[in-house]
Design a protein around this motif. Structure first.
Motif, PDB file in Angstrom:
ATOM      1  N   VAL A  69       0.842  -1.206   0.000  1.00  0.00           N
ATOM      2  CA  VAL A  69       0.000   0.000   0.000  1.00  0.00           C
ATOM      3  C   VAL A  69       0.875   1.252   0.000  1.00  0.00           C
ATOM      4  O   VAL A  69       0.567   2.234  -0.683  1.00  0.00           O
ATOM      5  CB  VAL A  69      -0.977  -0.017   1.202  1.00  0.00           C
ATOM      6  CG1 VAL A  69      -1.647   1.322   1.401  1.00  0.00           C
ATOM      7  CG2 VAL A  69      -2.019  -1.112   1.020  1.00  0.00           C
ATOM      8  N   SER A  70       1.968   1.249   0.737  1.00  0.00           N
ATOM      9  CA  SER A  70       2.883   2.395   0.755  1.00  0.00           C
ATOM     10  C   SER A  70       3.481   2.643  -0.623  1.00  0.00           C
ATOM     11  O   SER A  70       3.552   3.788  -1.086  1.00  0.00           O
ATOM     12  CB  SER A  70       4.000   2.180   1.775  1.00  0.00           C
ATOM     13  OG  SER A  70       3.471   2.074   3.069  1.00  0.00           O
ATOM     14  N   LEU A  71       3.924   1.580  -1.287  1.00  0.00           N
ATOM     15  CA  LEU A  71       4.473   1.723  -2.636  1.00  0.00           C
ATOM     16  C   LEU A  71       3.413   2.215  -3.612  1.00  0.00           C
ATOM     17  O   LEU A  71       3.691   3.065  -4.469  1.00  0.00           O
ATOM     18  CB  LEU A  71       5.050   0.387  -3.120  1.00  0.00           C
ATOM     19  CG  LEU A  71       6.379  -0.026  -2.500  1.00  0.00           C
ATOM     20  CD1 LEU A  71       6.778  -1.416  -2.964  1.00  0.00           C
ATOM     21  CD2 LEU A  71       7.458   0.974  -2.838  1.00  0.00           C
ATOM     22  N   LEU A  72       2.196   1.725  -3.507  1.00  0.00           N
ATOM     23  CA  LEU A  72       1.110   2.181  -4.369  1.00  0.00           C
ATOM     24  C   LEU A  72       0.825   3.666  -4.151  1.00  0.00           C
ATOM     25  O   LEU A  72       0.617   4.414  -5.112  1.00  0.00           O
ATOM     26  CB  LEU A  72      -0.147   1.355  -4.108  1.00  0.00           C
ATOM     27  CG  LEU A  72      -1.322   1.607  -5.027  1.00  0.00           C
ATOM     28  CD1 LEU A  72      -0.960   1.219  -6.459  1.00  0.00           C
ATOM     29  CD2 LEU A  72      -2.526   0.817  -4.564  1.00  0.00           C
ATOM     30  N   ASN A  73       0.869   4.109  -2.906  1.00  0.00           N
ATOM     31  CA  ASN A  73       0.662   5.524  -2.583  1.00  0.00           C
ATOM     32  C   ASN A  73       1.773   6.393  -3.185  1.00  0.00           C
ATOM     33  O   ASN A  73       1.504   7.440  -3.781  1.00  0.00           O
ATOM     34  CB  ASN A  73       0.589   5.701  -1.069  1.00  0.00           C
ATOM     35  CG  ASN A  73       0.201   7.100  -0.672  1.00  0.00           C
ATOM     36  OD1 ASN A  73      -0.424   7.820  -1.429  1.00  0.00           O
ATOM     37  ND2 ASN A  73       0.573   7.480   0.535  1.00  0.00           N
TER      38      ASN A  73
END
Length: 181
Positions: free
Chosen positions: A30-34
């Motif tokens: 989720v952090s990478l997607l953000n």
């Protein structure tokens, strides 16, 4: 306690480890997607700002060229005063320069706009001239086509407004240096 009894008591620990590892992988994903989402948005904004800036410079260059071209070796451009309109050609686009009759102060307001890059960008140039030469000119560049703008043809000194309040529109404004002034 036998080995079988020991393993029988530790079954829940494996599920707990699996849940912790899955949570960590999910948080990283989720952090990478953000981060990727923000980078793509920043890339779009940068590209739009560059397009609006280049469009603004195109309008300023076009104005400078036609201002100098229409001077007929005098200190003022005859075409930019006196009312009416005339056609110019810049950046593979035709434009009509609208010139109003002078107001009480002898100032003529001029406007032309060009739709560039297959109608993906628009430039509007407003200028003020007198019989003694240009007073000022402003080039307004946009990262959208001219159809996305509301251009008031009755008021040649007005600034174009953006149709539908599109939040992704970038507007750049450049005061055009007047040759010889």
């Amino acid at each position: 306690m036998t080995t079988i009894e020991y393993l029988h008591n530790k079954k829940g620990v494996i599920i707990l480890y699996a849940a912790i590892i899955s949570s960590i992988v999910l948080i990283v994903g989720v952090s990478l997607l953000n981060i990727i989402s923000k980078q793509l948005n920043l890339s779009y904004i940068t590209r739009s700002a560059k397009q609006a800036t280049l469009t603004t410079w195109s309008g300023a260059t076009c104005f400078d060229y036609w201002y100098v071209t229409t001077t007929d070796n005098t200190d003022y451009p005859d075409s930019f005063v006196g009312g009416g309109s005339f056609n110019i050609y810049c950046g593979n686009a035709n434009a009509t320069v609208s010139v109003n009759a002078s107001d009480s102060g002898g100032i003529h307001y001029n406007r032309f706009y060009l739709s560039l890059n297959d109608d993906k960008s628009c430039v509007v140039v407003n200028s003020q001239t007198t019989s003694g030469g240009a007073l000022s000119a402003n080039s307004y560049g946009y990262n959208i086509g001219c159809a996305g703008l509301v251009i008031d043809s009755s008021n040649l000194s007005s600034i174009p407004t953006i149709r539908d309040d599109n939040p992704r529109v970038v507007q750049k404004i450049l005061s055009v240096p007047i040759p010889g002034s």
